[in-house]
Scaffold this motif. Structure first.
Motif, PDB file in Angstrom:
ATOM      1  N   ARG A 191       0.700  -1.131   0.010  1.00 53.15           N
ATOM      2  CA  ARG A 191       0.020   0.025   0.143  1.00 53.15           C
ATOM      3  C   ARG A 191       0.710   1.203  -0.066  1.00 53.15           C
ATOM      4  O   ARG A 191       1.680   1.214   1.008  1.00 53.15           O
ATOM      5  CB  ARG A 191      -0.847  -0.048   1.020  1.00 53.15           C
ATOM      6  N   SER A 249       1.367   5.406  -0.248  1.00 51.19           N
ATOM      7  CA  SER A 249       0.641   6.849   0.669  1.00 51.19           C
ATOM      8  C   SER A 249       1.250   7.695  -0.098  1.00 51.19           C
ATOM      9  O   SER A 249       2.662   7.784  -0.223  1.00 51.19           O
ATOM     10  CB  SER A 249       0.591   6.699   1.998  1.00 51.19           C
ATOM     11  N   SER A 274       1.304  12.137   0.776  1.00 48.60           N
ATOM     12  CA  SER A 274       0.527  13.267   1.431  1.00 48.60           C
ATOM     13  C   SER A 274       0.778  14.481   0.659  1.00 48.60           C
ATOM     14  O   SER A 274       2.097  14.902   0.760  1.00 48.60           O
ATOM     15  CB  SER A 274       0.622  13.067   2.887  1.00 48.60           C
ATOM     16  N   ARG A 328      -8.767   8.103  -1.774  1.00 49.90           N
ATOM     17  CA  ARG A 328      -7.973   9.428  -1.296  1.00 49.90           C
ATOM     18  C   ARG A 328      -8.912   9.976  -0.200  1.00 49.90           C
ATOM     19  O   ARG A 328      -9.862   9.701   0.063  1.00 49.90           O
ATOM     20  CB  ARG A 328      -8.130  10.604  -2.287  1.00 49.90           C
ATOM     21  N   THR A 351      -4.610  13.390   0.928  1.00 46.11           N
ATOM     22  CA  THR A 351      -3.636  12.084   0.736  1.00 46.11           C
ATOM     23  C   THR A 351      -4.271  11.200  -0.118  1.00 46.11           C
ATOM     24  O   THR A 351      -5.668  10.775  -0.283  1.00 46.11           O
ATOM     25  CB  THR A 351      -3.403  11.280   2.254  1.00 46.11           C
ATOM     26  N   TYR A 402      -4.020   7.073  -1.918  1.00 49.90           N
ATOM     27  CA  TYR A 402      -3.396   5.631  -1.288  1.00 49.90           C
ATOM     28  C   TYR A 402      -3.478   5.113  -2.866  1.00 49.90           C
ATOM     29  O   TYR A 402      -4.293   5.227  -3.627  1.00 49.90           O
ATOM     30  CB  TYR A 402      -4.197   5.136  -0.489  1.00 49.90           C
TER      31      TYR A 402
END
Length: 120
Positions: free
Chosen positions: A18, A20, A22, A70, A76, A78
């Motif tokens: 996963r 991420s 930001s 998101r 953020t 993902y």
């Protein structure tokens, strides 16, 4: 606007990761956010993109395996990657189409990239 990506690593074929990403800094509004990837010797290609309403589009090569999402409150995005294949190995970059101030125009911002390696 700064984008910070994380979550890459080494995973075996069939595994999951996963990612991420930001966004921070002076942000008035973000429209689309997306993930791209670049494998050695190849051009950067779109993996998935999502708008601020949640509508998503995917590259044919990842449909059914990857999911983009998101959190608008956190700025953020993902990327859930399942059933990973060796051909998914690449540096993954996030981007955002954003306006920094109310008087600013739209601009594309890029994160620094995170390495994903799929290998046994």
């Amino acid at each position: 606007v700064q984008l910070q990506a994380s979550g890459g690593g080494l995973v075996q074929p069939g595994g999951s990761l996963r990612l991420s990403c930001s966004a921070s800094g002076n942000i008035f509004i973000i429209n689309a956010m997306g993930w791209y990837r670049q494998a050695p010797g190849k051009q950067r290609e779109l993996v998935a993109v999502i708008d601020n309403g949640g509508s998503a589009n995917y590259a044919d090569s990842v449909k059914g395996r990857f999911t983009i999402s998101r959190d608008n409150a956190k700025n953020t995005v993902y990327l859930q990657m399942n059933s990973l294949k060796p051909e998914d190995t690449a540096v993954y970059y996030c981007n955002a189409n954003a306006r920094q101030y109310v008087t600013s125009g739209w601009r594309i911002y890029w994160g620094q990239g995170t390495q994903v390696t799929v290998s046994s």
